[in-house]
Write a protein that holds these residues in place. Structure first.
Motif, PDB file in Angstrom:
ATOM      1  N   ARG A  93       0.828  -1.216   0.000  1.00 39.95           N
ATOM      2  CA  ARG A  93       0.000   0.000   0.000  1.00 39.95           C
ATOM      3  C   ARG A  93       0.856   1.258   0.000  1.00 39.95           C
ATOM      4  N   THR A  94       1.971   1.236   0.723  1.00 37.01           N
ATOM      5  CA  THR A  94       2.775   2.457   0.848  1.00 37.01           C
ATOM      6  C   THR A  94       3.696   2.696  -0.338  1.00 37.01           C
ATOM      7  N   THR A  95       3.940   1.678  -1.151  1.00 31.20           N
ATOM      8  CA  THR A  95       4.868   1.855  -2.266  1.00 31.20           C
ATOM      9  C   THR A  95       4.191   1.831  -3.629  1.00 31.20           C
ATOM     10  N   PHE A  96       2.882   1.615  -3.679  1.00 36.00           N
ATOM     11  CA  PHE A  96       2.180   1.547  -4.958  1.00 36.00           C
ATOM     12  C   PHE A  96       2.411   2.819  -5.765  1.00 36.00           C
ATOM     13  N   SER A  97       2.679   2.646  -7.053  1.00 34.93           N
ATOM     14  CA  SER A  97       2.903   3.776  -7.951  1.00 34.93           C
ATOM     15  C   SER A  97       1.829   3.771  -9.044  1.00 34.93           C
ATOM     16  N   ALA A  98       0.974   4.784  -9.001  1.00 33.51           N
ATOM     17  CA  ALA A  98      -0.055   4.923 -10.034  1.00 33.51           C
ATOM     18  C   ALA A  98       0.589   5.103 -11.406  1.00 33.51           C
ATOM     19  N   GLU A  99       1.721   5.782 -11.425  1.00 40.28           N
ATOM     20  CA  GLU A  99       2.429   5.998 -12.690  1.00 40.28           C
ATOM     21  C   GLU A  99       2.862   4.675 -13.296  1.00 40.28           C
ATOM     22  N   ARG A 100       3.412   3.793 -12.457  1.00 40.13           N
ATOM     23  CA  ARG A 100       3.840   2.484 -12.971  1.00 40.13           C
ATOM     24  C   ARG A 100       2.652   1.615 -13.354  1.00 40.13           C
ATOM     25  N   ALA A 101       1.542   1.769 -12.635  1.00 36.50           N
ATOM     26  CA  ALA A 101       0.354   0.957 -12.935  1.00 36.50           C
ATOM     27  C   ALA A 101      -0.231   1.345 -14.280  1.00 36.50           C
ATOM     28  N   GLY A 102      -0.103   2.626 -14.636  1.00 37.15           N
ATOM     29  CA  GLY A 102      -0.632   3.079 -15.916  1.00 37.15           C
ATOM     30  C   GLY A 102      -2.113   2.754 -16.035  1.00 37.15           C
ATOM     31  N   ALA A 103      -2.485   2.120 -17.134  1.00 37.57           N
ATOM     32  CA  ALA A 103      -3.893   1.802 -17.404  1.00 37.57           C
ATOM     33  C   ALA A 103      -4.293   0.435 -16.865  1.00 37.57           C
ATOM     34  N   LEU A 104      -3.446  -0.193 -16.083  1.00 35.48           N
ATOM     35  CA  LEU A 104      -3.757  -1.518 -15.553  1.00 35.48           C
ATOM     36  C   LEU A 104      -5.051  -1.474 -14.740  1.00 35.48           C
ATOM     37  N   SER A 105      -5.940  -2.382 -15.039  1.00 38.28           N
ATOM     38  CA  SER A 105      -7.161  -2.573 -14.267  1.00 38.28           C
ATOM     39  C   SER A 105      -7.271  -4.069 -14.028  1.00 38.28           C
ATOM     40  N   ALA A 106      -7.054  -4.491 -12.771  1.00 42.01           N
ATOM     41  CA  ALA A 106      -6.985  -5.923 -12.507  1.00 42.01           C
ATOM     42  C   ALA A 106      -7.272  -6.237 -11.051  1.00 42.01           C
ATOM     43  N   ARG A 107      -7.667  -7.480 -10.837  1.00 44.59           N
ATOM     44  CA  ARG A 107      -7.801  -8.041  -9.496  1.00 44.59           C
ATOM     45  C   ARG A 107      -6.773  -9.163  -9.389  1.00 44.59           C
ATOM     46  N   VAL A 108      -5.941  -9.091  -8.350  1.00 42.71           N
ATOM     47  CA  VAL A 108      -4.904 -10.093  -8.160  1.00 42.71           C
ATOM     48  C   VAL A 108      -5.065 -10.694  -6.773  1.00 42.71           C
ATOM     49  N   ALA A 109      -5.219 -12.005  -6.710  1.00 36.82           N
ATOM     50  CA  ALA A 109      -5.321 -12.712  -5.430  1.00 36.82           C
ATOM     51  C   ALA A 109      -3.913 -13.080  -4.973  1.00 36.82           C
ATOM     52  N   LEU A 110      -3.655 -12.865  -3.706  1.00 36.87           N
ATOM     53  CA  LEU A 110      -2.380 -13.258  -3.103  1.00 36.87           C
ATOM     54  C   LEU A 110      -2.676 -14.316  -2.053  1.00 36.87           C
ATOM     55  N   ARG A 111      -2.076 -15.469  -2.216  1.00 38.02           N
ATOM     56  CA  ARG A 111      -2.216 -16.537  -1.215  1.00 38.02           C
ATOM     57  C   ARG A 111      -0.846 -16.739  -0.598  1.00 38.02           C
ATOM     58  N   LEU A 112      -0.739 -16.311   0.645  1.00 41.00           N
ATOM     59  CA  LEU A 112       0.531 -16.349   1.362  1.00 41.00           C
ATOM     60  C   LEU A 112       0.380 -17.283   2.555  1.00 41.00           C
ATOM     61  N   GLY A 113       0.635 -18.569   2.332  1.00 43.80           N
ATOM     62  CA  GLY A 113       0.418 -19.550   3.388  1.00 43.80           C
ATOM     63  C   GLY A 113      -1.066 -19.629   3.713  1.00 43.80           C
ATOM     64  N   ASP A 114      -1.407 -19.416   4.989  1.00 51.34           N
ATOM     65  CA  ASP A 114      -2.804 -19.475   5.423  1.00 51.34           C
ATOM     66  C   ASP A 114      -3.557 -18.177   5.166  1.00 51.34           C
ATOM     67  N   ASP A 115      -2.866 -17.140   4.714  1.00 46.59           N
ATOM     68  CA  ASP A 115      -3.477 -15.831   4.503  1.00 46.59           C
ATOM     69  C   ASP A 115      -3.836 -15.629   3.037  1.00 46.59           C
ATOM     70  N   ALA A 116      -5.015 -15.042   2.820  1.00 47.74           N
ATOM     71  CA  ALA A 116      -5.461 -14.741   1.460  1.00 47.74           C
ATOM     72  C   ALA A 116      -5.861 -13.270   1.392  1.00 47.74           C
ATOM     73  N   PHE A 117      -5.443 -12.609   0.313  1.00 51.51           N
ATOM     74  CA  PHE A 117      -5.744 -11.196   0.103  1.00 51.51           C
ATOM     75  C   PHE A 117      -6.195 -11.005  -1.336  1.00 51.51           C
ATOM     76  N   LEU A 118      -7.020  -9.988  -1.538  1.00 51.51           N
ATOM     77  CA  LEU A 118      -7.405  -9.611  -2.885  1.00 51.51           C
ATOM     78  C   LEU A 118      -6.981  -8.170  -3.107  1.00 51.51           C
ATOM     79  N   ALA A 119      -6.123  -7.964  -4.115  1.00 52.89           N
ATOM     80  CA  ALA A 119      -5.649  -6.628  -4.470  1.00 52.89           C
ATOM     81  C   ALA A 119      -6.387  -6.171  -5.715  1.00 52.89           C
ATOM     82  N   ARG A 120      -6.731  -4.880  -5.721  1.00 52.43           N
ATOM     83  CA  ARG A 120      -7.397  -4.290  -6.884  1.00 52.43           C
ATOM     84  C   ARG A 120      -6.598  -3.079  -7.342  1.00 52.43           C
ATOM     85  N   VAL A 121      -6.361  -3.018  -8.657  1.00 54.64           N
ATOM     86  CA  VAL A 121      -5.732  -1.855  -9.274  1.00 54.64           C
ATOM     87  C   VAL A 121      -6.714  -1.369 -10.324  1.00 54.64           C
TER      88      VAL A 121
END
Length: 197
Positions: free
Chosen positions: A110-138
């Motif tokens: 969250r603290t390092t996200f760069s809108a400039e680098r994301a550009g026109a990206l529109s996506a949902r990315v699931a992160l499964r880190l062991g027992d933890d699950a997260f959904l990221a949206r750009v």
């Protein structure tokens, strides 16, 4: 500022708050996420944060029947402070043995996200880190991430250490299991530049 530091200025206090920003945790999970902190100190910090109205203890009903700690509404207001400190600290050198907890890594995204680098990206990315699950949206240069899982364009399954290497140290995507759109996963990983000092 002095009154605020009376409530959250003790060593480890803001790290406990950081670990609760994404939702409630059991004592055992907090302790595992803060390995340099003794259980006695964690107990003391939790008591102090409860007394200050920052944290509350809640009993979960069946079938869990466990106690969890969570931020109060007053405690949740510290999110901007914690993220600002994290952003500031991200420009400092990482200790050689320094590892991030899963929640700390998610907040680092969250603290390092760069809108400039994301550009026109529109996506949902699931992160499964062991027992933890997260959904990221750009979307439209905005980034959000929270616990849980849902339908995603791409899913990265790995551990926190490997994800940190993929995002901040330039490791190859081959080090994680990727399902869905691999190109989306690669673009997503490029949205988080390491801050310069």
């Amino acid at each position: 500022m002095a009154r605020a530091l009376d409530a959250v200025g003790e060593r480890w206090a803001l790290l406990v708050v950081r670990e609760l920003l994404l939702g409630p945790k059991r004592f055992r999970d907090l302790s595992r996420s803060l390995p340099g902190m003794s259980q006695n100190v964690l107990s003391q910090r939790l008591r102090e944060l409860e007394a200050a109205g920052v944290v509350r203890r809640r009993r979960l009903g069946p079938p869990a029947s466990a106690s969890v700690y969570e931020l109060t509404e007053h405690g949740a207001e510290l999110e901007a402070v914690v993220l600002a400190l994290a952003r500031w600290g991200s420009r400092r050198p990482v200790p050689p043995a320094g590892e991030l907890s899963v929640d700390a890594l998610v907040l680092a995204l969250r603290t390092t996200f760069s809108a400039e680098r994301a550009g026109a990206l529109s996506a949902r990315v699931a992160l499964r880190l062991g027992d933890d699950a997260f959904l990221a949206r750009v979307d439209s240069g905005e980034f959000s991430i929270g616990r849980g899982s849902s339908e995603a364009d791409a899913t990265l399954e790995t551990d926190a250490s490997t994800l940190r290497s993929l995002v901040f140290l330039g490791a190859r995507l081959d080090d994680a299991a990727v399902t869905g759109d691999r190109a989306v996963a690669e673009r997503f990983l490029g949205c988080f530049p390491r801050p310069s000092t």
